[in-house]
Design a protein around this motif. Structure first.
Motif, mmCIF file in Angstrom:
data_model
loop_
_atom_site.group_PDB
_atom_site.id
_atom_site.type_symbol
_atom_site.label_atom_id
_atom_site.label_comp_id
_atom_site.label_asym_id
_atom_site.label_seq_id
_atom_site.Cartn_x
_atom_site.Cartn_y
_atom_site.Cartn_z
ATOM 1 N N TRP A 16 0.840 -1.204 0.000
ATOM 2 C CA TRP A 16 0.000 0.000 0.000
ATOM 3 C C TRP A 16 0.874 1.252 0.000
ATOM 4 O O TRP A 16 0.639 2.187 -0.777
ATOM 5 N N LEU A 44 -6.369 0.552 -3.283
ATOM 6 C CA LEU A 44 -7.735 0.376 -2.780
ATOM 7 C C LEU A 44 -8.133 -1.090 -2.708
ATOM 8 O O LEU A 44 -8.922 -1.495 -1.852
ATOM 9 N N HIS A 45 -7.600 -1.926 -3.579
ATOM 10 C CA HIS A 45 -7.977 -3.339 -3.642
ATOM 11 C C HIS A 45 -7.144 -4.224 -2.719
ATOM 12 O O HIS A 45 -7.354 -5.432 -2.670
ATOM 13 N N SER A 72 -9.536 0.003 7.076
ATOM 14 C CA SER A 72 -10.570 0.772 6.367
ATOM 15 C C SER A 72 -10.126 2.205 6.104
ATOM 16 O O SER A 72 -10.405 2.772 5.049
ATOM 17 N N LYS A 105 -8.152 2.516 2.963
ATOM 18 C CA LYS A 105 -9.000 2.474 1.763
ATOM 19 C C LYS A 105 -9.642 3.845 1.529
ATOM 20 O O LYS A 105 -9.751 4.319 0.396
ATOM 21 N N LYS A 112 -9.262 6.388 -1.680
ATOM 22 C CA LYS A 112 -10.396 6.988 -2.395
ATOM 23 C C LYS A 112 -10.247 8.505 -2.453
ATOM 24 O O LYS A 112 -10.506 9.130 -3.487
#
Length: 575
Positions: A120, A147-148, A153, A156, A160
Motif C-alpha cells: 500500500w 484500494l484493492h 478501512s 481504503k 479513495k
C-alpha cells in the motif's frame, strides 16, 4: 537376494551423503540470510534516527546501504519499505524522477511480501509522484491498486480521497464529487479534523466548479472554521486559495484579501509550491509597482527552488554512486582475503570427495566381483561407461576451456565497463547454450503418442532471436505406425543436425520438412548458413553419428552444400 541387499545399502549410503551435503548447504544459506537481515535492520535503525533528527542526507545514505546488502526475495519487506523511505525523501525534495526510479525497483518483489501495508505504501508513494508530475491517470491507477489491497478501512478511505484529488486536477469535478460525498459520513474521516477539513474544502471546491456556488461556499467555510481552530498553516493556505478563486469574479477585493492570506500561511511553513501558486494569482490581480514587486518575488523564488531541487537530486545521485563504488572496492579487497579460505575449503572438499569415492568404489567392486557376471550386465556397464566418457569429453572439450577463459576474463577486466559486461554475458550465454545442448543429447526420448509434440519441442528449443526455425509436415506423419527404434534414431539425427547448425553454420533460417509416402518417410533439412565444401568434407563427430544412425535403420542420407550456399540434408528411411 544378497545382490539386491547390497545394492539397497549402496543406494542408502549415497542418499545419506547427498542429504548431509544438502542440509549443510541449507543451513549455510539460512545463516547467511539471517546474518544479512540483522545487518539490514541495524542500518535501518541508524537511518531512521537520522531521519527523525532532520539529517536527510545521512538517512538517505544508510537507507541506500541497507538496500545494497538486503535480499529482495528473502527479506522483501525490509527491501521494499527501505526503498519506499528513500523515494519519499527524494519526493519531498522535488526529485520526482529519481523517486520514481527508486520505488520502481521494489515493484518486482511485491509478490514476496505478506504484509499488504508495505505494498500500500509503495502504491501511494508512486501515486503521489505521478500526481506531482501531472500524470493523473497513473496517479488514479496506483490508488485504485492500493484500494484493492487487504488493509485497514481508513487506508481504503485515504486511497479513495487521493483518487478524488487526482480527478480535481483533471477537472473532472462531478466524478470527484461521487468519490468525496460518501466519505463525508465516515467516522474515520470525521474524527480527524485535518482530513475532514480537507474533504469539506475539496467538496466545496468541486461544487463551486459545477456552478453550485451556494453549496460550494458553505462547504469551504465549514472547512475554514475547522482549520482556523486547528491553526493548520497548510490547510489554511489551501482554504484561502480556494476562497480567493471563488470570489475572483464576484468580489475582487475579497478575492485579493484571501490570496494574500494564503501566501502568508504558506510562507509560515515555507511551502514553496503553495507560495508560487498564490503568487501567480496575486500577479494576475496586480498592476504597476505591486505587479513588478510580486513578479520579482515569483522569479527569485522559482529560481531558488529549482536550484535547491537540482542540488538535492545531484546529492542523492552522488550518494547512490559513491555507495556502489565503495561496495565494488570492498568486494575486491574481500576477494583477496577469501582466496586463501577458498583454497582451504577446496582441499577439504577434495578430501571428502576422496572418501566418498573410496567408499563407493569398494561397494561397486564388491557388487561387480560377486554378481555382475552375465553378458547383458557387462554390456550395460560398457554402454554406461561409453556414455559417461562421451559426456565427459564434451564437457572437457566444449565447456572447460570456455569456463576457464570466462573466469580469467572476469578476474582481469573491469566489469563496470559496458563492453566488458556485455562480453562476459555473451561468454556465459555461450556456455549455457552448450550445456543445454549436451543435456538435450542425453535426455530420455518420448516415443509414444506424444512423439510429434516431443520432437517439435526439441526443434523449437533451438529457436533464438537470431535463428528462425520452420517446421512443415510433422503432424502429417503416422508416427504410431513407426518403430520406436526408428523414431529414436530420427530424433537424435535431427538433434545433432541442429547442434551442428548452431555451432558451425551461422545460419539465420532453418527449414525442416517431413513427408510420408506409401513406403518411406522423407525428411528435408536446409539452412542458409555458410555451408561447407562437400568435396573436402570428412564425416566425423556429429555428421558421422547422423550417418550411422540413419544407416542403422536401413535408411539413406545425402548431403548437399557449398561454401556460402547453405547446407542441405536429405534423409529417407522405410516405414
Amino acid at each position: 537376494m544378497k545382490r539386491q541387499r547390497l545394492q539397497f545399502y549402496l543406494y542408502i549410503a549415497v542418499a545419506l551423503i547427498i542429504i548431509i551435503f544438502s542440509c549443510q548447504k541449507k543451513n549455510n544459506d539460512t545463516i547467511k540470510a539471517q546474518s544479512t537481515k540483522e545487518k539490514v535492520e541495524k542500518l535501518i535503525v541508524i537511518a531512521d534516527r537520522f531521519y527523525d533528527n532532520k539529517k536527510i542526507d545521512s538517512a538517505f545514505y544508510y537507507y541506500n546501504e541497507a538496500t545494497f546488502i538486503c535480499s529482495p526475495v528473502n527479506d522483501a519487506e525490509n527491501y521494499i519499505s527501505t526503498l519506499n523511505r528513500m523515494a519519499i525523501i527524494q519526493q519531498s525534495h522535488g526529485d520526482y524522477s529519481g523517486s520514481e526510479a527508486t520505488i520502481k525497483k521494489a515493484l518486482p518483489y511485491a509478490k514476496y511480501v505478506k504484509n499488504q501495508l508495505h505494498i500500500w505504501n509503495l502504491y501511494v508513494t508512486l501515486s503521489v509522484n505521478y500526481l506531482d508530475t501531472y500524470d493523473y491517470k497513473n496517479a488514479i491507477l496506483y490508488n485504485e491498486k492500493a484500494l484493492h489491497l487487504e488493509t485497514k478501512s481508513w487506508k481504503k478511505l485515504a486511497a479513495k480521497n487521493n483518487i478524488g484529488v487526482a480527478l480535481i486536477q483533471e477537472k473532472k469535478y462531478t466524478e470527484a464529487l461521487h468519490i468525496f460525498l460518501p466519505l463525508e459520513t465516515k467516522n474515520d474521516i470525521i474524527k480527524d479534523n485535518d482530513v475532514y477539513a480537507s474533504l469539506l474544502d475539496n467538496i466545496g471546491f468541486c461544487y463551486f466548479k459545477v456552478d453550485a456556488s451556494e453549496k460550494g461556499l458553505n462547504y469551504m467555510n465549514r472547512a475554514l472554521e475547522i482549520r482556523q481552530k486547528e491553526k493548520s498553516a497548510f490547510g489554511l493556505g489551501k482554504s484561502y486559495m480556494h476562497l480567493a478563486e471563488f470570489y475572483q469574479k464576484r468580489d475582487f477585493s475579497l478575492s485579493k484579501k484571501y490570496i494574500l492570506l494564503s501566501y502568508k500561511e504558506y510562507s509560515k511553513i515555507n511551502y514553496i509550491d503553495g507560495r508560487l501558486s498564490a503568487l501567480k494569482i496575486i500577479i494576475n490581480n496586480s498592476s504597476n509597482k505591486e505587479l513588478k514587486d510580486y513578479s520579482n518575488i515569483y522569479i527569485a523564488l522559482s529560481d531558488s527552488i529549482d536550484e535547491v531541487r537540482q542540488k538535492a537530486k545531484n546529492q542523492f545521485a552522488k550518494i547512490k554512486y559513491d555507495s556502489k563504488h565503495e561496495k565494488e572496492e570492498n568486494l575486491k579487497l574481500k576477494a583477496y582475503k577469501a582466496e586463501n579460505e577458498l583454497n582451504l575449503e577446496r582441499q577439504k572438499n577434495r578430501n571428502i570427495v576422496s572418501y566418498i569415492i573410496i567408499v563407493l568404489s569398494l561397494c561397486l567392486i564388491l557388487i561387480l566381483y560377486y554378481y555382475l557376471t552375465s553378458k547383458a550386465n557387462r554390456e550395460k556397464i560398457e554402454a554406461a561407461y561409453n556414455s559417461e566418457t562421451r559426456i565427459s569429453k564434451k564437457l572437457h572439450d566444449e565447456l572447460a576451456n570456455d569456463i576457464y577463459h570466462t573466469m580469467a576474463f572476469a578476474e582481469n577486466r573491469n566489469l563496470s565497463l559496458l563492453e566488458n559486461k556485455e562480453q562476459l554475458l555473451n561468454n556465459l550465454d555461450t556456455i549455457y547454450s552448450r550445456t543445454r545442448d549436451i543435456a538435450r543429447e542425453n535426455c530420455t526420448i518420448n516415443t509414444d503418442e506424444n512423439y510429434a509434440l516431443s520432437i517439435r519441442e526439441m526443434i523449437s528449443g533451438f529457436n533464438t532471436p537470431n535463428i528462425n526455425l520452420l517446421i512443415n509436415g510433422l503432424d502429417t506423419i503416422s508416427w504410431h505406425e513407426i518403430d520406436k527404434t526408428k523414431k529414436t534414431a530420427l530424433y537424435r539425427a535431427i538433434q545433432e543436425l541442429l547442434v551442428n547448425m548452431k555451432k558451425h553454420s551461422e545460419a539465420s533460417l532453418v527449414a525442416i520438412i517431413f513427408k510420408e509416402t506409401n513406403k518411406d518417410i522423407l525428411i528435408n533439412y536446409s539452412d542458409n548458413g555458410k555451408g561447407i565444401d562437400v568435396s573436402k568434407m570428412v564425416l566425423k563427430n556429429g555428421l558421422h553419428n547422423i550417418e550411422n544412425r540413419i544407416l542403422a535403420i536401413k535408411g539413406k542420407i545425402n548431403i548437399e552444400s557449398d561454401l556460402g550456399k547453405g547446407f542441405k540434408v536429405f534423409i529417407k528411411f522405410p516405414l
